[in-house]
Design a protein around this motif. Structure first.
Motif, PDB file in Angstrom:
ATOM      1  N   MET A  60      -0.643  -5.951 -15.852  1.00 13.65           N
ATOM      2  CA  MET A  60      -0.731  -4.826 -14.936  1.00 13.65           C
ATOM      3  C   MET A  60       0.541  -4.751 -14.104  1.00 13.65           C
ATOM      4  N   LEU A  61       0.724  -3.614 -13.458  1.00 16.48           N
ATOM      5  CA  LEU A  61       1.938  -3.359 -12.685  1.00 16.48           C
ATOM      6  C   LEU A  61       1.571  -2.882 -11.294  1.00 16.48           C
ATOM      7  N   VAL A  62       2.184  -3.499 -10.283  1.00 12.01           N
ATOM      8  CA  VAL A  62       2.117  -3.012  -8.907  1.00 12.01           C
ATOM      9  C   VAL A  62       3.509  -2.530  -8.538  1.00 12.01           C
ATOM     10  N   THR A  63       3.606  -1.270  -8.134  1.00 13.81           N
ATOM     11  CA  THR A  63       4.917  -0.705  -7.847  1.00 13.81           C
ATOM     12  C   THR A  63       4.825   0.251  -6.662  1.00 13.81           C
ATOM     13  N   GLY A  64       5.931   0.873  -6.347  1.00 15.71           N
ATOM     14  CA  GLY A  64       6.082   1.718  -5.166  1.00 15.71           C
ATOM     15  C   GLY A  64       7.492   1.486  -4.656  1.00 15.71           C
ATOM     16  N   ARG A  70      -3.637 -12.841 -17.391  1.00 15.50           N
ATOM     17  CA  ARG A  70      -2.794 -11.666 -17.613  1.00 15.50           C
ATOM     18  C   ARG A  70      -1.585 -11.712 -16.689  1.00 15.50           C
ATOM     19  N   ALA A  71      -0.535 -11.018 -17.099  1.00 16.17           N
ATOM     20  CA  ALA A  71       0.656 -10.914 -16.250  1.00 16.17           C
ATOM     21  C   ALA A  71       0.461  -9.812 -15.223  1.00 16.17           C
ATOM     22  N   LEU A  72       0.912 -10.074 -14.009  1.00 17.17           N
ATOM     23  CA  LEU A  72       0.976  -9.058 -12.970  1.00 17.17           C
ATOM     24  C   LEU A  72       2.446  -8.871 -12.603  1.00 17.17           C
ATOM     25  N   ARG A  98      -2.599  -1.335 -16.395  1.00 20.38           N
ATOM     26  CA  ARG A  98      -3.180  -0.695 -15.226  1.00 20.38           C
ATOM     27  C   ARG A  98      -2.101  -0.704 -14.151  1.00 20.38           C
ATOM     28  N   VAL A  99      -1.846   0.449 -13.554  1.00 20.64           N
ATOM     29  CA  VAL A  99      -0.736   0.589 -12.609  1.00 20.64           C
ATOM     30  C   VAL A  99      -1.275   0.966 -11.239  1.00 20.64           C
ATOM     31  N   ILE A 100      -0.826   0.242 -10.229  1.00 21.56           N
ATOM     32  CA  ILE A 100      -1.144   0.555  -8.837  1.00 21.56           C
ATOM     33  C   ILE A 100       0.157   0.914  -8.137  1.00 21.56           C
ATOM     34  N   VAL A 101       0.215   2.121  -7.579  1.00 17.02           N
ATOM     35  CA  VAL A 101       1.406   2.600  -6.883  1.00 17.02           C
ATOM     36  C   VAL A 101       1.114   2.626  -5.391  1.00 17.02           C
ATOM     37  N   LEU A 102       1.846   1.823  -4.624  1.00 19.11           N
ATOM     38  CA  LEU A 102       1.711   1.817  -3.169  1.00 19.11           C
ATOM     39  C   LEU A 102       2.575   2.930  -2.576  1.00 19.11           C
ATOM     40  N   VAL A 103       1.996   3.729  -1.714  1.00 20.82           N
ATOM     41  CA  VAL A 103       2.709   4.819  -1.044  1.00 20.82           C
ATOM     42  C   VAL A 103       2.665   4.552   0.456  1.00 20.82           C
ATOM     43  N   ARG A 104       3.822   4.336   1.046  1.00 24.39           N
ATOM     44  CA  ARG A 104       3.889   4.042   2.476  1.00 24.39           C
ATOM     45  C   ARG A 104       4.353   5.264   3.242  1.00 24.39           C
ATOM     46  N   HIS A 149     -10.460  -1.473 -10.315  1.00 22.73           N
ATOM     47  CA  HIS A 149      -9.527  -0.655 -11.101  1.00 22.73           C
ATOM     48  C   HIS A 149      -8.765  -1.507 -12.106  1.00 22.73           C
ATOM     49  N   ALA A 150      -8.399  -2.718 -11.708  1.00 21.64           N
ATOM     50  CA  ALA A 150      -7.608  -3.596 -12.567  1.00 21.64           C
ATOM     51  C   ALA A 150      -8.455  -4.395 -13.551  1.00 21.64           C
TER      52      ALA A 150
END
Length: 300
Positions: free
Chosen positions: A1-5, A109-111, A131-137, A230-231
């Motif tokens: 999965m990917l955490v980005t922003g 799994r890789a994060l 699964r992608v989580i996009v942080l919006v600040r 979600h993940a």
């Protein structure tokens, strides 16, 4: 999965909290062009040429195999040794090599925690099945954080990527800001581009979810429980205990960067009471006039 922003949007914090349950192996910014944490072919055996490297179907041949190895937790010891041989690099190789190997054996799994993947989130969702989580600040808080660190935006790194401009034409609008010393205008433009691109991608890909940093920080247990769902992660007593401890502790320092002994990389993650952080205005040393201007420049 990917955490980005965008950088300074809380991706390190969110990534660490998602890994708290023990099902994931945390991988710090493989697309960062700075070494460390990037330019480590053991982790990602590909050459990163730009910040916010754009990856899509048209250029995926250079990336598919490399990221397939990364998400499958296959560490490339030979490639790493050919490029990086300092004592620090060897220590980092041992750390990541062991984490990848153990994680693969245990079925983890890789994060990927990577702000520089934000414009390529669609490729990660569609082609890698992430699964992608996009942080919006909030843009005011983001601008205050960037100013405190002395950061700015270099739009030539976006404009030099023709496929990015082709797929997301709004990037072309930044050409007038190349070479500009107006850091506020440049960050506002980057925030607006990221918001437009990720919003469009989230509509196309059900595997991408957008999360407001301030809302997650205000109620971390509820927010992270939803993100675990979600993940496809189990919300365990271990995860709840670790997240509670990490998100209700007294804040330490001013929130810059420190060395994380786990990944042997600099990270912005700190234990803190995220609820108090969310309650602050986030304007830092920005003047009321600057806040008003940022609001105007980022209005959609």
């Amino acid at each position: 999965m990917l955490v980005t922003g965008l950088p300074r949007s809380g991706t390190s914090w969110a990534g660490r909290m998602l890994a708290a349950g023990g099902e994931l192996v945390y991988v710090n910014e493989p697309l960062n062009p700075q070494h460390p944490p990037g330019r480590c072919p053991g982790v990602l055996n590909a050459t990163v040429t730009h910040r916010f490297q754009y990856i899509c179907r048209a250029n995926e041949d250079a990336w598919s195999r490399a990221f397939a190895d990364t998400v499958a937790l296959r560490y490339r010891f030979g490639a790493e040794l050919r490029r990086n041989r300092s004592a620090y690099d060897l220590a980092r190789m041992v750390r990541y090599g062991a984490a990848f190997t153990v994680g693969r054996v245990l079925g983890r799994r890789a994060l990927l925690d990577d702000p520089f993947a934000v414009l390529s989130a669609g490729w990660f969702a569609e082609r890698l099945g992430c699964r992608v989580i996009v942080l919006v600040r909030d843009p005011v808080a983001l601008a205050a954080s960037w100013r405190r660190l002395g950061w700015t935006v270099y739009f030539h790194e976006l404009l030099e990527q023709p496929l990015l401009v082709r797929d997301h034409p709004e990037v072309e609008q930044t050409r007038a800001l190349v070479g500009s010393q107006d850091r506020t205008a440049k960050l506002a433009a980057l925030w607006r581009i990221a918001a437009t691109v990720t919003g469009r991608l989230a509509l196309r890909h059900p595997g991408i979810t957008l999360v407001r940093y301030e809302e997650l920080a205000a109620d971390p247990l509820t927010g992270f429980r939803r993100l675990y769902d979600h993940a496809g992660l189990a919300w365990s007593p271990r995860a709840e205990r670790r997240i509670t401890r990490a998100c209700t502790a007294p804040s330490r320092g001013w929130g810059g960067f420190a060395w994380d002994l786990g990944s042997l990389s600099r990270t912005a993650f700190r234990r803190m009471d995220s609820r108090l952080a969310a309650a602050r205005t986030g304007a830092g040393d920005l003047t009321p006039e600057e806040v008003t201007r940022i609001r105007r420049l980022t209005a959609t």
